[in-house]
Design an enzyme around this catalytic site. Structure first.
Site, PDB file in Angstrom:
ATOM      1  N   ALA A 155      -5.647 -19.924 -43.740  1.00 48.95           N
ATOM      2  CA  ALA A 155      -6.495 -20.180 -42.571  1.00 48.95           C
ATOM      3  C   ALA A 155      -5.649 -20.593 -41.378  1.00 48.95           C
ATOM      4  CB  ALA A 155      -7.526 -21.257 -42.888  1.00 48.95           C
ATOM      5  N   TYR A 156      -4.725 -21.517 -41.609  1.00 47.06           N
ATOM      6  CA  TYR A 156      -3.853 -21.974 -40.527  1.00 47.06           C
ATOM      7  C   TYR A 156      -3.015 -20.813 -40.004  1.00 47.06           C
ATOM      8  CZ  TYR A 156      -0.491 -24.870 -37.993  1.00 47.06           C
ATOM      9  OH  TYR A 156       0.302 -25.425 -37.013  1.00 47.06           O
ATOM     10  N   SER A 157      -2.403 -20.045 -40.912  1.00 45.35           N
ATOM     11  CA  SER A 157      -1.561 -18.924 -40.497  1.00 45.35           C
ATOM     12  C   SER A 157      -2.369 -17.895 -39.712  1.00 45.35           C
ATOM     13  CB  SER A 157      -0.919 -18.271 -41.718  1.00 45.35           C
ATOM     14  OG  SER A 157      -0.090 -19.178 -42.425  1.00 45.35           O
ATOM     15  N   SER A 159      -5.171 -18.390 -38.048  1.00 39.89           N
ATOM     16  CA  SER A 159      -5.599 -18.942 -36.758  1.00 39.89           C
ATOM     17  C   SER A 159      -4.467 -18.900 -35.745  1.00 39.89           C
ATOM     18  CB  SER A 159      -6.113 -20.373 -36.928  1.00 39.89           C
ATOM     19  OG  SER A 159      -5.070 -21.293 -37.211  1.00 39.89           O
TER      20      SER A 159
END
Length: 249
Positions: A155-157, A159
């Site tokens: 999710a972080y990557s 985003s």
């Protein structure tokens, strides 16, 4: 880190995620170098403490994933500052550290809502104030994770990859209008956001940095403060790395 007296004289900035970490460090430098700052952050108590500490002109406690709140904050901050020359989008979260097939759907959506949708809302509502004056500097915080992808951080990557693509589009749209937009893509640096991660994940990310250490928040702040200044005048729709050699593209 050096302070460049007067670099931001007469300039007014909005800094999201401004109560701590990189946002706070950048805001403090802008103020020390002659600028005025409005701080936006979800943590109202930390926001009040930071305002008192660095003498910020205006503060707004808000969730950047709430478009209506962001739109109202943009108008309020522009009124309090008198204008908006600079936008630093530093608000963000890491989300869960698990494989994709175990990732909670609501957690994934929350990361996208804050890190990407929230950043879009901030840019969307602040850019018109810059266009009115024919001047602006935008720094959107991405990550090397958006270039390479980190395992157990989908999710972080995702985003942050979105932030990079978004900023490249925005920079091209604004080219020739006096408004410059770039993204910062740091490797892992010492900041409160690391508290959201297990030590094993931090150790993994450190191991990917050729310089063999985490970055200092002051090092990324120094880069942001160049990107947000008049000196950054012929680079837009681009990314600036502070990665200790991890990424070279």
């Amino acid at each position: 880190m050096s302070v460049f007296a007067g670099r931001y004289a007469g300039r007014c900035a909005i800094v999201t995620g401004g109560a701590s970490g990189l946002g706070k460090q950048v805001a403090a430098r802008i103020i020390a170098e002659g600028g005025a700052v409005a701080l936006w952050d979800l943590n109202g108590d930390a926001l009040a403490a930071t305002q008192a500490e660095i003498d910020a002109t205006h503060v707004v406690a808000l969730d950047v994933s709430d478009h209506a709140a962001v739109a109202a904050a943009a108008k309020d901050s522009a009124a309090a500052l008198g204008k908006v020359d600079i936008l630093i989008c530093s608000a963000g979260i890491t989300g869960a550290t698990v494989p994709v097939w175990e990732f909670p759907v609501d957690s994934f959506q929350r990361v996208i809502d804050i890190n990407l949708n929230g950043l879009f809302y901030c840019n969307r509502e602040v850019v018109p104030f810059m266009l009115e004056n024919g001047y602006g500097r935008i720094v959107n915080l991405a990550s090397v994770a958006g270039k390479e992808g980190n395992p157990n951080a989908s999710a972080y990557s995702a985003s942050k990859a979105g932030v990079i693509g978004f900023t490249k589009s925005l920079g091209k749209e604004l080219a020739g209008k006096g408004v410059i937009a770039n993204a910062l893509t740091p490797a892992t640096f010492e900041s409160p956001i690391l508290d959201q991660l297990p030590q094993s994940q931090v150790d993994y990310m450190r191991s990917k940095i050729p310089m063999g250490r985490l970055g200092l928040v002051e090092e990324s702040a120094a880069m942001v403060c160049f990107m947000a200044s008049e000196e950054c005048s012929f680079t837009t729709a681009s990314t600036f790395d502070t990665s200790g050699g991890r990424t070279t593209f």
